[in-house]
Design a protein around this motif. Sequence first.
Motif, PDB file in Angstrom:
ATOM      1  N   ARG A  50      54.181 -73.719  32.141  1.00  0.00           N
ATOM      2  CA  ARG A  50      54.345 -74.776  31.140  1.00  0.00           C
ATOM      3  C   ARG A  50      53.716 -74.280  29.842  1.00  0.00           C
ATOM      4  O   ARG A  50      52.605 -73.769  29.848  1.00  0.00           O
ATOM      5  CB  ARG A  50      53.675 -76.067  31.603  1.00  0.00           C
ATOM      6  N   ALA A  51      54.428 -74.428  28.763  1.00  0.00           N
ATOM      7  CA  ALA A  51      53.986 -73.871  27.488  1.00  0.00           C
ATOM      8  C   ALA A  51      52.620 -74.410  27.097  1.00  0.00           C
ATOM      9  O   ALA A  51      52.370 -75.614  27.150  1.00  0.00           O
ATOM     10  CB  ALA A  51      54.994 -74.195  26.397  1.00  0.00           C
ATOM     11  N   ILE A  52      51.722 -73.502  26.716  1.00  0.00           N
ATOM     12  CA  ILE A  52      50.407 -73.898  26.223  1.00  0.00           C
ATOM     13  C   ILE A  52      50.540 -74.456  24.811  1.00  0.00           C
ATOM     14  O   ILE A  52      49.924 -75.464  24.461  1.00  0.00           O
ATOM     15  CB  ILE A  52      49.441 -72.707  26.250  1.00  0.00           C
ATOM     16  N   SER A  53      51.335 -73.820  23.984  1.00  0.00           N
ATOM     17  CA  SER A  53      51.655 -74.291  22.650  1.00  0.00           C
ATOM     18  C   SER A  53      53.146 -74.049  22.426  1.00  0.00           C
ATOM     19  O   SER A  53      53.773 -73.295  23.172  1.00  0.00           O
ATOM     20  CB  SER A  53      50.795 -73.594  21.596  1.00  0.00           C
ATOM     21  N   PRO A  54      53.758 -74.701  21.415  1.00  0.00           N
ATOM     22  CA  PRO A  54      55.222 -74.651  21.278  1.00  0.00           C
ATOM     23  C   PRO A  54      55.817 -73.255  21.246  1.00  0.00           C
ATOM     24  O   PRO A  54      56.921 -73.040  21.769  1.00  0.00           O
ATOM     25  CB  PRO A  54      55.461 -75.388  19.953  1.00  0.00           C
TER      26      PRO A  54
ATOM     27  N   ASP B  94      55.220 -70.793  22.981  1.00  0.00           N
ATOM     28  CA  ASP B  94      55.408 -70.246  24.326  1.00  0.00           C
ATOM     29  C   ASP B  94      56.778 -70.585  24.904  1.00  0.00           C
ATOM     30  O   ASP B  94      57.188 -70.000  25.909  1.00  0.00           O
ATOM     31  CB  ASP B  94      54.316 -70.757  25.273  1.00  0.00           C
ATOM     32  N   ASN B  95      57.469 -71.552  24.290  1.00  0.00           N
ATOM     33  CA  ASN B  95      58.808 -71.910  24.741  1.00  0.00           C
ATOM     34  C   ASN B  95      59.900 -71.136  24.005  1.00  0.00           C
ATOM     35  O   ASN B  95      61.074 -71.414  24.175  1.00  0.00           O
ATOM     36  CB  ASN B  95      59.047 -73.419  24.569  1.00  0.00           C
ATOM     37  N   GLY B  96      59.510 -70.184  23.195  1.00  0.00           N
ATOM     38  CA  GLY B  96      60.477 -69.392  22.466  1.00  0.00           C
ATOM     39  C   GLY B  96      60.781 -70.014  21.106  1.00  0.00           C
ATOM     40  O   GLY B  96      60.077 -70.936  20.666  1.00  0.00           O
TER      41      GLY B  96
ATOM     42  N   TRP C 106      56.565 -59.542  19.641  1.00  0.00           N
ATOM     43  CA  TRP C 106      56.563 -60.805  20.373  1.00  0.00           C
ATOM     44  C   TRP C 106      57.266 -60.597  21.717  1.00  0.00           C
ATOM     45  O   TRP C 106      57.860 -59.548  21.986  1.00  0.00           O
ATOM     46  CB  TRP C 106      57.247 -61.892  19.544  1.00  0.00           C
ATOM     47  N   HIS C 107      57.186 -61.607  22.578  1.00  0.00           N
ATOM     48  CA  HIS C 107      57.811 -61.503  23.893  1.00  0.00           C
ATOM     49  C   HIS C 107      59.329 -61.430  23.744  1.00  0.00           C
ATOM     50  O   HIS C 107      59.926 -62.168  22.957  1.00  0.00           O
ATOM     51  CB  HIS C 107      57.455 -62.713  24.750  1.00  0.00           C
TER      52      HIS C 107
END
Length: 273
Positions: A151-155, A157-159, A168-169
Amino acid sequence: MDKSLLVRILGFPVLLLHGDLLVLDRWRWLRRHLPRRTGKDLLLDVGCGNGAFSIGAARLGYLALGLSWDQRNQQVASDRAHMCHAPGASFEIQDIRFLAERRDLRQKFHVAICLEAIEHVLDDRRLMQAMAECLQPGGRLLLTAPFLNYRAISPSDNGPFSDVEDGWHVRRGYSSAMLIELCQHAGLITEEISYCGGFLSQKMTWAFRLLSRNHPLLVWGLTLPLRLLPPLLDPLLGRLTGWPPFSIGLVAYKPRFSTDKQPHKIKTSRVGI
């Protein structure tokens, strides 16, 4: 305060406790899975970042070589190894995307580690193959990466995730099946899948990211005493909340003998969340 000054004063723990709260979780996972040394075992840290894990492994007795593309980071890591009394840690500038070209590193290492780096590389299959080639027969790869179902820690992390390698990832993360698939293509046997980075670590990381935009040193000071809590409470909180871990961990073995057989059962564990 400058991080290197803190390292000079307080030593190795600063590398684990300054900044990203999930670093300590990864170090605890790594230390738990590092094989017992049988001598002056050689360890390769692929994508070593600030060198914390190379230095930590050297303090445990390994001869550790950290690879990263960033010249400044590698010089800083080398300086910090000296400050931390870790003469067994050394660092080289190497873009890990081209690790396969390093013929001098083939079949040289007893252990290879790659912590939160493979998700930055588009051709992860090629990187996994290159890491396998760096291992001696009977060697082991220890790898962590973001868990596909976190679950995304901060926005952010959701891309969206990058389709070019810009730092970046390039993908959200990995499932156990994806890691097993990479191992099979690289000729490695998956020994264990486990996880780290639990509920409390993630929530503290969210608060740290939010507050450190304005007062990073103050936030570090406020969160420092709380960093002892996740190792104690996250295993219980993970079971109570069902909250997914942030990182998935892999232990893989390079066969001593040529074989096409793969084990039918893979050990999985949520220990260390």
